[in-house]
Design an enzyme around this catalytic site. Sequence first.
Site, mmCIF file in Angstrom:
data_model
loop_
_atom_site.group_PDB
_atom_site.id
_atom_site.type_symbol
_atom_site.label_atom_id
_atom_site.label_comp_id
_atom_site.label_asym_id
_atom_site.label_seq_id
_atom_site.Cartn_x
_atom_site.Cartn_y
_atom_site.Cartn_z
ATOM 1 N N TRP A 1 2.958 -6.944 5.282
ATOM 2 C CA TRP A 1 3.382 -5.635 4.762
ATOM 3 C C TRP A 1 4.590 -5.783 3.825
ATOM 4 C CZ3 TRP A 1 8.003 -2.866 5.345
ATOM 5 C CH2 TRP A 1 7.960 -1.536 4.917
ATOM 6 N N HIS A 2 5.450 -6.739 4.145
ATOM 7 C CA HIS A 2 6.637 -6.912 3.307
ATOM 8 C C HIS A 2 6.300 -7.445 1.916
ATOM 9 C CE1 HIS A 2 8.938 -6.368 7.014
ATOM 10 N NE2 HIS A 2 9.951 -6.093 6.224
ATOM 11 N N GLY A 3 5.226 -8.156 1.787
ATOM 12 C CA GLY A 3 4.868 -8.659 0.462
ATOM 13 C C GLY A 3 3.614 -9.499 0.527
#
Lengths: 376, 475
Positions: B325-327
């Site tokens: 989700w962060h990247g």
Amino acid sequence: MNKLKKYLFVCLLLACLVPAIQKQYPFINSTSLNGWFKALKTPKFRWGSWFSGKFQTDFDKSLETNIGLRAAFIRVNNQINFSLFNFATGKNVIVGTAGYLFEEGYITGYMGIHPVDSNAVKLKIAKAEFVHRELEKRGKHLLIILAPGKASFCPEYIPYQYYPENKKISHYDLYSKYLKSSQLNYIDFNGYFKKLKGNSPYPLYPKQGTHWSIYGATLALDSLLKYIKHNFKYNLPQIRITEIETPDSCRDSDYDMGAVMNLMFSMKHDKLAYPKIEFENDSSLFRPTVISMGDSYFWTFFGMGLNTKAFREHEFWYYNELNYIDGIGETPVVKANTASAILKKDLVIIMQTEAFYHSFGKDFIECAYEQLKNKQ
Amino acid sequence: MVFSSSLFLLYFFPLFLIIYYVADVKYKNNIALLASILFFSWGAPLFVFVVLSSILVDFFVVQKIYSTEGNNRKLYLCVSVFLNLGLLAYFKYSNFFVENVNQLVANWGALGIVNWTKIVLPIGISFFTFKKLSYCVDVYRNTHKPFVKITDYGLFILLFPELIAGPIVRFNEIADQIVDRKNQETIDNKLLGLFRFVIGLSKKVLIANVLGAEADKIFALDANTLNTPVAWIGILAYTFQIYFDFSGYSDMAIGIARMIGFKFPENFDNPYVSQSITEFWRRWHITLGRFMRNYLYIPLGGNKVKSKARLYFNLGLVFFLSGLWHGASWNFIAWGCFHGLFLISDRVFLLSVYDKIGHIPSTIITFIIVMVGWVFFKTETLTHATVFIKKMFSFDFSNYYIYFELNFWTMLVLAILFSFSGGFARVIKIQENVLFSEYGLRRLIITSIVCLVLFIICEAAITASGFNPFIYYRF
């Protein structure tokens, strides 16, 4: 209590709007910023540039450079950085010890941080010697000037992060060595200034200036005119110092780095000397036509009237890129015409400063060499 | 548009507030919505249409979830989840997916590489996708009724203070605040919100940006050439940059929200004083942790699963997805898995070890683990991360010339002090006093002056950041 809180909140909110109001309806006198920088214009709105995001990016950038009270904000920031952290925000300005400022290029030049190639220096001098011979054949002269550098002059004030004790062989070391054994006419002001250090009645370098002081430049101008007179047998006007002022404030370029720091309060500086000079004004004297190639150090001579009072015609090739011709203005230098341009003049001066010894002459010597060789 | 820009601070923010305060209560939501659309369009002028369309579709699909019963209800939920995750997958992960497929195909020496035009990642997509998911799931779970007005739903998704970087506000936390706007704007909220905003701005501009500049410098160097102290300084700078940047942004979001009558959940609680990774995730990006727990971990079975293996699998999966989700890169996945691994280790044995060694050693060990994790987060390739971590632990003390200005060291020391003082009860009390308690007149005036000075210093730093004049024009 609530009423007071409301007033407080409204005041704080309005404070955020002060720069916008100042931009639209200036009501506070704001000083301008010093130094060379590019101001950005507000972009024109177009749907195409809006949807590509370009308008927004350009608008953000232009707003940052045009907000109300910008100069005041920048001065606050710079003052904090300087006073609390000994840190300069001007481009390439380095804070030395004891209040001395340096331009970084002069420190790296002095320290020998740029890779040094003695064969390249020898080759450059050989080419300059060829140009010198070609000019001499035609009764013209080439003069090389090694301008002084602040870092060379006062290395004791170079900040410790450059490890001044680890100085390597610099381009100046090589040029001064090889020029000595060459046929070239040259003046080593770097060496001359170091000899004068401690013996001069007035500072030769200002604490907050990147160049020689006006006083130092006056000594250099005097030496330059004498050198030309004695070595090239041009009986050109000489200068005479009529008076020396020692005002409380710095003048001209003596505070150029201090000014570009854009601080709220001026930095403490030494008492500097400002000689008043007179050029000999005798119509029988010979005023040569001159091309000089150099950088901002040479500007100091302009302020003293060298170009108009000692020379008949003068072109100043700034960094070998822009040609400032007296009475005409600035035009780009046409490097392809270097040889034909110098052959029209009596004297060619190449003046290089310590920050640029690694690119000595900025192609001027190479252009002149190639073109004169083709003319043979 | 970012909060720490002159456009926002000197124009958008004060003008929006003035219009918002002057307007009648029945127009406030619409004004906030219009401002949010403008705010979002500034950075994503085309993607805003995709978001608005998805809001429209989502609104009616969720109405259907609410009004339908039986299996169709689940069907509509699946449609909503699929649409939202589909958007996220397409815009955020398709580049990553195609690149990896192509790499795999190339490694096998096969033909058939997928030609692909890279998709630009729209700002805030990860955050508003989670908010949209919380909306449909909360309505499906009957936690809260859906919005009646589509503009209210639009405002929930697009509300500009939290649009780009959170906190992730769940639907049931804010629904009533959006619907009922009466009596939420108190002068205390306005003032304390403004103070909170300035605190956040100062954290971002005065601390994070200074540390970030040096961290960027070190991480841009060839990691093979670094020595151990420089590698540690680099990761230390980044560790505090990311905290002061992110928590500063959250402070600004919470502050603005409070000024306009919304109460956002807290997002950070002195994370670097944590004594285990489990505790770290209760203190770091709290709203993400809660989202993952409520909408992923608990539906997977949570702690009430039959076997420990299943429990560890669930934890691992949650952190794998949290990393993703962060990247969209293997480094973020590695970072998520790294944290997942320590979270599982906590359950297996680490917590009992921490109990035995005491608070301070536990805090130091946890902090080092977190720092090592940030290497994966900061670097762009796993190779770079590995080399950097090796340098950190290689005990290479050979000479390395690098110079840091005094402002860097000052901000680093301040960052360390602020971050670790949160481990002391007295400091926590001060923090709570500053952020949450009522202010007396004297304190109010002093705080106002301090905030005004900080605001000027921040704006001065922002304005001066791009101003480096040459002494003379030069070629």
